[in-house]
Design a protein around this motif. Sequence first.
Motif, PDB file in Angstrom:
ATOM      1  N   GLU A 115       0.872  -1.172   0.000  1.00 51.02           N
ATOM      2  CA  GLU A 115       0.000   0.000   0.000  1.00 51.02           C
ATOM      3  C   GLU A 115       0.911   1.223   0.000  1.00 51.02           C
ATOM      4  O   GLU A 115       1.524   1.556   1.019  1.00 51.02           O
ATOM      5  CB  GLU A 115      -0.901   0.008   1.235  1.00 51.02           C
ATOM      6  N   GLU A 116       1.031   1.857  -1.164  1.00 49.60           N
ATOM      7  CA  GLU A 116       1.994   2.942  -1.344  1.00 49.60           C
ATOM      8  C   GLU A 116       1.675   4.133  -0.440  1.00 49.60           C
ATOM      9  O   GLU A 116       0.529   4.581  -0.352  1.00 49.60           O
ATOM     10  CB  GLU A 116       1.985   3.396  -2.799  1.00 49.60           C
ATOM     11  N   TYR A 117       2.709   4.636   0.227  1.00 46.84           N
ATOM     12  CA  TYR A 117       2.576   5.815   1.080  1.00 46.84           C
ATOM     13  C   TYR A 117       2.354   7.036   0.207  1.00 46.84           C
ATOM     14  O   TYR A 117       3.121   7.316  -0.713  1.00 46.84           O
ATOM     15  CB  TYR A 117       3.829   5.992   1.937  1.00 46.84           C
ATOM     16  N   LEU A 118       1.271   7.782   0.479  1.00 47.53           N
ATOM     17  CA  LEU A 118       0.926   8.951  -0.328  1.00 47.53           C
ATOM     18  C   LEU A 118       1.200  10.271   0.385  1.00 47.53           C
ATOM     19  O   LEU A 118       1.164  11.324  -0.230  1.00 47.53           O
ATOM     20  CB  LEU A 118      -0.556   8.891  -0.715  1.00 47.53           C
ATOM     21  N   GLY A 119       1.435  10.213   1.697  1.00 47.24           N
ATOM     22  CA  GLY A 119       1.661  11.419   2.473  1.00 47.24           C
ATOM     23  C   GLY A 119       0.822  11.363   3.738  1.00 47.24           C
ATOM     24  O   GLY A 119       0.252  10.336   4.078  1.00 47.24           O
ATOM     25  N   SER A 120       0.742  12.492   4.418  1.00 50.60           N
ATOM     26  CA  SER A 120      -0.050  12.516   5.639  1.00 50.60           C
ATOM     27  C   SER A 120      -1.050  13.663   5.582  1.00 50.60           C
ATOM     28  O   SER A 120      -0.863  14.637   4.852  1.00 50.60           O
ATOM     29  CB  SER A 120       0.842  12.625   6.871  1.00 50.60           C
ATOM     30  N   SER A 121      -2.098  13.509   6.361  1.00 51.66           N
ATOM     31  CA  SER A 121      -3.139  14.534   6.448  1.00 51.66           C
ATOM     32  C   SER A 121      -3.417  14.791   7.920  1.00 51.66           C
ATOM     33  O   SER A 121      -2.796  14.187   8.797  1.00 51.66           O
ATOM     34  CB  SER A 121      -4.410  14.053   5.736  1.00 51.66           C
ATOM     35  N   SER A 122      -4.378  15.637   8.189  1.00 49.19           N
ATOM     36  CA  SER A 122      -4.739  15.922   9.582  1.00 49.19           C
ATOM     37  C   SER A 122      -5.323  14.688  10.270  1.00 49.19           C
ATOM     38  O   SER A 122      -5.360  14.622  11.487  1.00 49.19           O
ATOM     39  CB  SER A 122      -5.743  17.076   9.634  1.00 49.19           C
ATOM     40  N   LYS A 123      -5.731  13.698   9.486  1.00 50.06           N
ATOM     41  CA  LYS A 123      -6.314  12.466  10.045  1.00 50.06           C
ATOM     42  C   LYS A 123      -5.312  11.318  10.085  1.00 50.06           C
ATOM     43  O   LYS A 123      -5.658  10.217  10.456  1.00 50.06           O
ATOM     44  CB  LYS A 123      -7.545  12.057   9.243  1.00 50.06           C
ATOM     45  N   GLY A 124      -4.083  11.561   9.669  1.00 48.60           N
ATOM     46  CA  GLY A 124      -3.061  10.521   9.706  1.00 48.60           C
ATOM     47  C   GLY A 124      -2.465  10.250   8.339  1.00 48.60           C
ATOM     48  O   GLY A 124      -2.691  10.993   7.377  1.00 48.60           O
ATOM     49  N   HIS A 167       9.261  -1.471  -9.929  1.00 47.35           N
ATOM     50  CA  HIS A 167       8.607  -1.345  -8.616  1.00 47.35           C
ATOM     51  C   HIS A 167       9.420  -0.359  -7.772  1.00 47.35           C
ATOM     52  O   HIS A 167      10.592  -0.591  -7.506  1.00 47.35           O
ATOM     53  CB  HIS A 167       8.546  -2.724  -7.952  1.00 47.35           C
ATOM     54  N   ARG A 168       8.798   0.746  -7.365  1.00 44.75           N
ATOM     55  CA  ARG A 168       9.518   1.801  -6.636  1.00 44.75           C
ATOM     56  C   ARG A 168       8.676   2.354  -5.491  1.00 44.75           C
ATOM     57  O   ARG A 168       8.269   3.516  -5.510  1.00 44.75           O
ATOM     58  CB  ARG A 168       9.882   2.942  -7.576  1.00 44.75           C
ATOM     59  N   PRO A 169       8.431   1.573  -4.456  1.00 45.91           N
ATOM     60  CA  PRO A 169       7.614   2.095  -3.359  1.00 45.91           C
ATOM     61  C   PRO A 169       8.387   3.129  -2.542  1.00 45.91           C
ATOM     62  O   PRO A 169       9.562   2.940  -2.231  1.00 45.91           O
ATOM     63  CB  PRO A 169       7.329   0.849  -2.516  1.00 45.91           C
ATOM     64  N   PRO A 170       7.749   4.241  -2.208  1.00 43.68           N
ATOM     65  CA  PRO A 170       8.444   5.250  -1.399  1.00 43.68           C
ATOM     66  C   PRO A 170       8.603   4.793   0.050  1.00 43.68           C
ATOM     67  O   PRO A 170       7.871   3.917   0.514  1.00 43.68           O
ATOM     68  CB  PRO A 170       7.534   6.472  -1.495  1.00 43.68           C
ATOM     69  N   PRO A 171       9.546   5.381   0.777  1.00 42.82           N
ATOM     70  CA  PRO A 171       9.658   5.083   2.203  1.00 42.82           C
ATOM     71  C   PRO A 171       8.312   5.297   2.896  1.00 42.82           C
ATOM     72  O   PRO A 171       7.516   6.134   2.474  1.00 42.82           O
ATOM     73  CB  PRO A 171      10.699   6.087   2.707  1.00 42.82           C
ATOM     74  N   LYS A 172       8.069   4.541   3.939  1.00 40.42           N
ATOM     75  CA  LYS A 172       6.841   4.532   4.745  1.00 40.42           C
ATOM     76  C   LYS A 172       5.697   3.772   4.103  1.00 40.42           C
ATOM     77  O   LYS A 172       4.603   3.682   4.662  1.00 40.42           O
ATOM     78  CB  LYS A 172       6.382   5.944   5.112  1.00 40.42           C
ATOM     79  N   THR A 173       5.901   3.217   2.900  1.00 43.77           N
ATOM     80  CA  THR A 173       4.875   2.390   2.275  1.00 43.77           C
ATOM     81  C   THR A 173       4.606   1.186   3.164  1.00 43.77           C
ATOM     82  O   THR A 173       5.534   0.588   3.699  1.00 43.77           O
ATOM     83  CB  THR A 173       5.332   1.952   0.867  1.00 43.77           C
TER      84      THR A 173
END
Length: 107
Positions: A18-27, A67-73
């Motif tokens: 599940e690729e990490y997309l960033g964070s929001s106010s909800k997590g 395949h290039r998943p970002p860190p925190k994926t």
Amino acid sequence: MAGVIVPGFLLQHTVTVEEYLGSSSKGDLYGPPASVRCLLEDRIQMVVSPGGETVTSSASYITRRDHRPPPKTRVTLPNGRLTTVITVARPDGGALPVPSNTQVFLQ
């Protein structure tokens, strides 16, 4: 032999990514789950994070070059353990008859 791919018979395992997309106010935000065929290795080793810190990786997997998943994926291993990507290496076989691939190091 540039462009040699990892032979399918080596990709004995499947992880869910599940690729990490960033964070929001909800997590943290993640993309939809995707199955990735790979060669999984449960081995503790030290790796350098993108921030330059030396951290312990508990497992890693090798898969196709694109395949290039970002860190925190988020990654779910075949045994159900949930972990996250620390960093990604992309060994390049160049003109050698060895496959270029992506190696993903996990917490």
